[in-house]
Design an enzyme around this catalytic site. Sequence first.
Site, short mmCIF file in Angstrom:
data_model
loop_
_atom_site.label_atom_id
_atom_site.label_comp_id
_atom_site.label_asym_id
_atom_site.label_seq_id
_atom_site.Cartn_x
_atom_site.Cartn_y
_atom_site.Cartn_z
N ARG A 1 0.81 -1.23 0.00
CA ARG A 1 0.00 0.00 0.00
C ARG A 1 0.84 1.27 0.00
NH1 ARG A 1 -2.97 -2.92 4.06
NH2 ARG A 1 -4.70 -4.04 3.10
N LYS B 1 1.92 10.93 -11.94
CA LYS B 1 1.03 10.02 -12.66
C LYS B 1 1.78 8.72 -12.90
CE LYS B 1 -2.31 12.74 -15.30
NZ LYS B 1 -2.83 12.98 -16.67
N GLU C 1 7.06 16.67 -26.15
CA GLU C 1 6.48 17.17 -24.89
C GLU C 1 7.00 18.58 -24.58
OE1 GLU C 1 4.06 15.63 -23.41
OE2 GLU C 1 4.26 13.47 -23.77
N LYS D 1 5.34 22.36 -15.89
CA LYS D 1 4.59 21.20 -15.41
C LYS D 1 4.36 21.29 -13.90
CE LYS D 1 3.62 16.41 -15.65
NZ LYS D 1 3.74 15.15 -16.38
N GLU E 1 -5.89 16.08 -11.46
CA GLU E 1 -6.57 16.36 -12.73
C GLU E 1 -8.07 16.54 -12.57
OE1 GLU E 1 -4.70 14.50 -16.09
OE2 GLU E 1 -6.57 14.49 -17.21
N ARG F 1 -5.16 20.48 -14.98
CA ARG F 1 -4.08 19.57 -15.36
C ARG F 1 -4.29 18.90 -16.71
NH1 ARG F 1 -0.56 15.30 -11.69
NH2 ARG F 1 0.59 14.49 -13.45
N ASN G 1 -2.41 17.36 -21.51
CA ASN G 1 -2.68 16.29 -22.47
C ASN G 1 -2.88 16.81 -23.89
OD1 ASN G 1 -2.58 13.88 -20.89
ND2 ASN G 1 -4.47 14.54 -19.88
N HIS H 1 -2.53 14.55 -26.80
CA HIS H 1 -2.53 13.17 -26.30
C HIS H 1 -3.80 12.40 -26.65
CE1 HIS H 1 0.91 14.68 -24.14
NE2 HIS H 1 1.10 13.55 -23.50
N HIS I 1 -2.91 9.08 -28.21
CA HIS I 1 -3.19 7.79 -27.58
C HIS I 1 -3.91 6.86 -28.54
CE1 HIS I 1 -2.93 9.17 -23.08
NE2 HIS I 1 -1.76 9.08 -23.67
N HIS J 1 5.48 7.08 -27.71
CA HIS J 1 4.49 7.98 -27.14
C HIS J 1 4.68 9.40 -27.67
CE1 HIS J 1 1.87 9.92 -24.26
NE2 HIS J 1 2.87 10.63 -23.79
#
Lengths: 372, 372
Positions: free
Chosen positions: A129, A151, A193, A235, A245, A249, A253, A256, A260, A273
């Site tokens: 955890r 993330k 990026e 960032k 997010e 935030r 993306n 993206h 994606h 990516h």
Amino acid sequence: MNSTAAPSTMQIVPIQLDDRSYNIHIGGGLLTAPASFDGLPKAATALVVSNSVVAPLYLDKLLGVLRQRHATVHTVVLADGESTKTWDSLNQIFEGLLSKACDRKTVLYALGGGVVGDMTGFAAACYMRGVPFVQVPTTLLAQVDSSVGGKTAINHPLGKNMIGAFYQPLRVICDLDTLKTLPARELSAGLAEIIKYGPIVDMAFLDWVEANLDALMACDPEAMAFAVKRSCEIKADVVSQDEREGGLRAILNFGHTFGHAIEAGMGYGAWLHGEGVGCGMVMAAMLSQKMGLADQAFVERLTRIVKRAGLPTVAPVLDARDNAGRYMDLMRVDKKADAGQIQFILVDGKGKATVGPAPDAMVAEVINACCG
Amino acid sequence: MNSTAAPSTMQIVPIQLDDRSYNIHIGGGLLTAPASFDGLPKAATALVVSNSVVAPLYLDKLLGVLRQRHATVHTVVLADGESTKTWDSLNQIFEGLLSKACDRKTVLYALGGGVVGDMTGFAAACYMRGVPFVQVPTTLLAQVDSSVGGKTAINHPLGKNMIGAFYQPLRVICDLDTLKTLPARELSAGLAEIIKYGPIVDMAFLDWVEANLDALMACDPEAMAFAVKRSCEIKADVVSQDEREGGLRAILNFGHTFGHAIEAGMGYGAWLHGEGVGCGMVMAAMLSQKMGLADQAFVERLTRIVKRAGLPTVAPVLDARDNAGRYMDLMRVDKKADAGQIQFILVDGKGKATVGPAPDAMVAEVINACCG
């Protein structure tokens, strides 16, 4: 405070997140400088996760420093590439931890690019955890984007980054020297990026990137140091305002949503990516223009910069019979989708981004116009 | 505030965790009372996770209420039992979510016992890096312990609850009527956790449990209502002080160190979790006595209560050749272990618990004395 002097060029970008705040250290030679690790927990046990490409280059160097801090340092070396960002690879990390009876003070180090960082971070979030972890990104993409902001995720056969957690590292150590061994294609992927940050919040940075693109492609230390630092600052600023997010935030993306879909549609790993993001930014810019937000000149300029950075600007055909339909289906499983409606990051060409839906017909036009 | 009247007997126990605070609702008939769900998000989509034993009894009832709140309610019905607390079962939930293109506003409901709650909670923690979820525990163990406090996890072949997250539900809805269909063995398993709360913080509650044990075993509504409420209050109090088990929270694991070893050593599912805890408390009490913390009378009294609750007080032999060694090996992978040293929850017999190591020889004596 530091027990040894930090390399003179080291710069620090703080990320403010209450009790989860941490610093990004940026500079040459940080990986082998004990000072880079000052203040981090000196647990009895550590585990370094890397991959088969990065480990031969940097693992021994990192172990040399870490063995001064931890009595025992275990290693897990994964296969390379986005296609390994699966439960099975994640389980390799868990088995490495459990088979050595690593306790919950064990520090995990992610040595590699975005895939290694995302998987190590998610493993750290879940093992018992939650155990502490440190990002040591060795690719440009990881240094300017994926290692920063907490993330973490693995891919699911039905969607990219669908299983993950928001889980912050204790520190991000960006050794700029590692970029010198980066293949040109990976360097370009990272530039995607960097280019991204301009249109969403800081057009002056896009101007700078455009003016210094040749130096960046040549991995010029001074240019690279500034690009990494400014990217991390932007960032950090966005993430500090919206860690999980809830709204703002999502602008990170930009490119993206389309990207994606390309990555998933081509099979993870076929496109890097950053390549998906590069092409996706061109598509998102074109959609922004069709929505009346940006002008033609901006779309052309961004397309030119993306192309000069060595990135694709022509999107692949994912389905010969219903290409736009296939893109839409893939984009509908995007995490930003809201009740089945795809959410796009749209830009105004003046440094401001918004998040919202777009008419299907308009999205289809963009896909048709961009596909080769 | 409520749009419909709550059942008159409903009691609310709050858990104070800053922006993650929530309430436990306790009472008869809550599952089918729309008021139980007042104030929870009315997202377009919901997914109920249950198991093959609980679903035939309560799934339709819950769906009847949820369909008034969500346009679409999907269901995933898992196999029953601790042996299903695996990645494969977790992936059934992810596939249920992804195949229906559930977005990140989707609300997950856990309808079942501890296994369903732990897996649904962990799925909610990880799906798209976190979606809202509600616990609807239908076993006594889940109502008094596992559904409260945000511990979620799956088992790994190398250790119980090793992969998980701290992730709080939006609400816990304990419908006491569901306990009426609980098999006697499961009721006893739940009593183990109720018995646990006395020795660690509130001996007056242990006195009450001892005096009312027959009523609890007969599922007397009034006795059960008090036992569930008091257990939740104690757990809420401990968890509010130490959400992520930095220290105090570990006392809730009284009996669990030995218990987990029994569960793992026998193969998950052979012993119920509560059965392992019941027997584990006897062992931990005996260790506390050997350490000079508790007296013989307390050990005998606790053993008597555990036995009266229908729980095992004789531990199983896990390895005919080196039984104590096998127990130790299994306990060393416990999450509380610190640099390979097993940490035990020890009690003083007066309502106070401490966490610490114990000499191997003394632990071995306890294992030898307790094994049949």
